[in-house]
Design a protein around this motif. Structure first.
Motif, PDB file in Angstrom:
ATOM      1  N   GLY A  41       0.819  -1.207   0.000  1.00 48.61           N
ATOM      2  CA  GLY A  41       0.000   0.000   0.000  1.00 48.61           C
ATOM      3  C   GLY A  41       0.847   1.248   0.000  1.00 48.61           C
ATOM      4  N   GLU A  50      -8.563   0.625  -0.715  1.00 47.90           N
ATOM      5  CA  GLU A  50      -8.929  -0.769  -0.469  1.00 47.90           C
ATOM      6  C   GLU A  50      -9.789  -1.311  -1.608  1.00 47.90           C
ATOM      7  N   ARG A 104      -7.631  -2.154  -4.469  1.00 53.82           N
ATOM      8  CA  ARG A 104      -6.797  -3.325  -4.184  1.00 53.82           C
ATOM      9  C   ARG A 104      -7.624  -4.614  -4.214  1.00 53.82           C
ATOM     10  N   SER A 105      -8.847  -4.589  -3.664  1.00 54.74           N
ATOM     11  CA  SER A 105      -9.604  -5.828  -3.451  1.00 54.74           C
ATOM     12  C   SER A 105     -10.995  -5.818  -4.065  1.00 54.74           C
TER      13      SER A 105
END
Length: 361
Positions: free
Chosen positions: A22, A242, A245-246
């Motif tokens: 991150g 986030e 990322r996901s």
């Protein structure tokens, strides 16, 4: 000089490997682990601000800083290629049962610790508090000016330029809607209501700023990334990071917010301000600025597919979140934020148009 050689020269270790987490890069060396962060070189002038905040945090029992590592020349950082790099000594990290809850909880404790920070009026160049609408409109004007430059007849367009022209309407409208939404949601009022709940935030909050050692002690880093702003900024930026990322995940977001609220509950108005931040395509616009600043000859050599994918991902990853966030907030926290149902039709039409034009090329 390559980054590996530069780091070894500056810190006197042998770099054996690294991994990105991150906000930071974890360096594996012959002398143990280090956490490396990077910011624009101009941030070097923030040292007095950083020192003031650090001294304030040192007086707080629940907030401990990672140990900053100086270069072999005794400097707190080094600069290369318009970037400022700084390192902290790594720690044996402990695992959290619910890392998203723990991240939200730690962020809230950080904000709470800065709520009594004094002297913020001395550091107004590092403040974005109350300025989101004007800052966002300025970025959109720059984007508009760049589009105008590309529209000139004597400009030879690259494939990347053509992509930016194709996506211009969608991105610009999304930015304008974000500004209008922010103002309609009472942004100025929320700024005043939350002024005493936290004064220091991060430029772009993400994983890697809040850590725990094996004894479960909380440690924080990222000091050159500090700014003066409202706490909603960090909550919104974490959700953005986030989600990129996901993908969007209701449980991850809800757990993070629950962790935050376990320390200091977000006010109803903050949920709407956070949504305005989710709407704003800030990361997309920063990537466009980075491309624009490249010398013309370098623009011709960029990996167009890689750049386009990065830009498209910045837009695509948030689409589901923009639909689901208002329902999540109402279901989990009983807060109804302003609805803009007409937005989805407009965005969907623009996105379909972009996809069709791309398919025809």
């Amino acid at each position: 000089m390559e980054e590996k050689d530069l780091l070894q020269e500056q810190y006197g270790f042998l770099l054996q490997g690294y991994r990105d987490t991150g906000a930071s890069r974890v360096l594996e060396t012959d002398q143990g682990l280090y956490y490396m962060y990077a910011v624009p070189a101009g941030y070097k002038y923030k040292n007095k601000f950083i020192e003031r905040v650090r001294n304030h945090l040192n007086q707080q029992q629940d907030i401990k800083m990672l140990k900053l590592v100086k270069t072999v020349g005794g400097q707190a950082h080094f600069i290369s290629d318009e970037q400022l790099f700084y390192l902290y000594r790594g720690v044996r990290e402990g695992e959290q049962e619910d890392p998203h809850f723990a991240a939200g909880q730690s962020l809230a404790q950080f904000h709470q610790a800065t709520s009594t920070f004094t002297g913020d009026k001395l550091f107004m160049p590092y403040s974005s508090l109350g300025n989101w609408p004007s800052m966002w409109r300025k970025k959109l004007r720059h984007y508009n000016e760049y589009r105008d430059e590309l529209d000139e007849e004597n400009v030879e367009l690259t494939s990347m330029d053509e992509f930016l022209l194709t996506s211009y309407t969608y991105v610009h409208q999304l930015g304008e809607i974000a500004v209008q939404y922010l103002q309609a949601a009472g942004y100025d009022k929320v700024v005043k209501e939350t002024a005493g709940l936290g004064k220091v935030a991060y430029q772009n909050f993400d994983q890697g700023y809040m850590l725990w050692n094996e004894k479960d002690a909380r440690l924080i880093g990222g000091e050159w990334n500090w700014v003066l702003d409202m706490r909603a900024r960090d909550v919104g930026q974490w959700i953005k990071a986030e989600t990129k990322r996901s993908e969007w995940n209701d449980e991850f977001v809800a757990s993070f917010i629950a962790g935050y609220n376990s320390v200091s509950e977000l006010l109803p108005g903050e949920y709407a301000v956070i949504y305005g931040l989710l709407l704003y395509p800030g990361r997309f616009l920063r990537l466009v600025e980075a491309y624009k600043e490249l010398p013309i000859e370098e623009r011709q050599e960029v990996n167009v597919e890689a750049w386009q994918k990065q830009l498209e991902d910045e837009l695509a990853h948030m689409e589901e979140g923009l639909r689901k966030y208002p329902h999540l907030v109402e279901k989990r926290y009983g807060v109804s934020i302003p609805q803009i149902d007409w937005l989805w039709r407009q965005i969907d039409e623009e996105a379909a148009s972009i996809r069709n034009e791309e398919a025809d090329r």
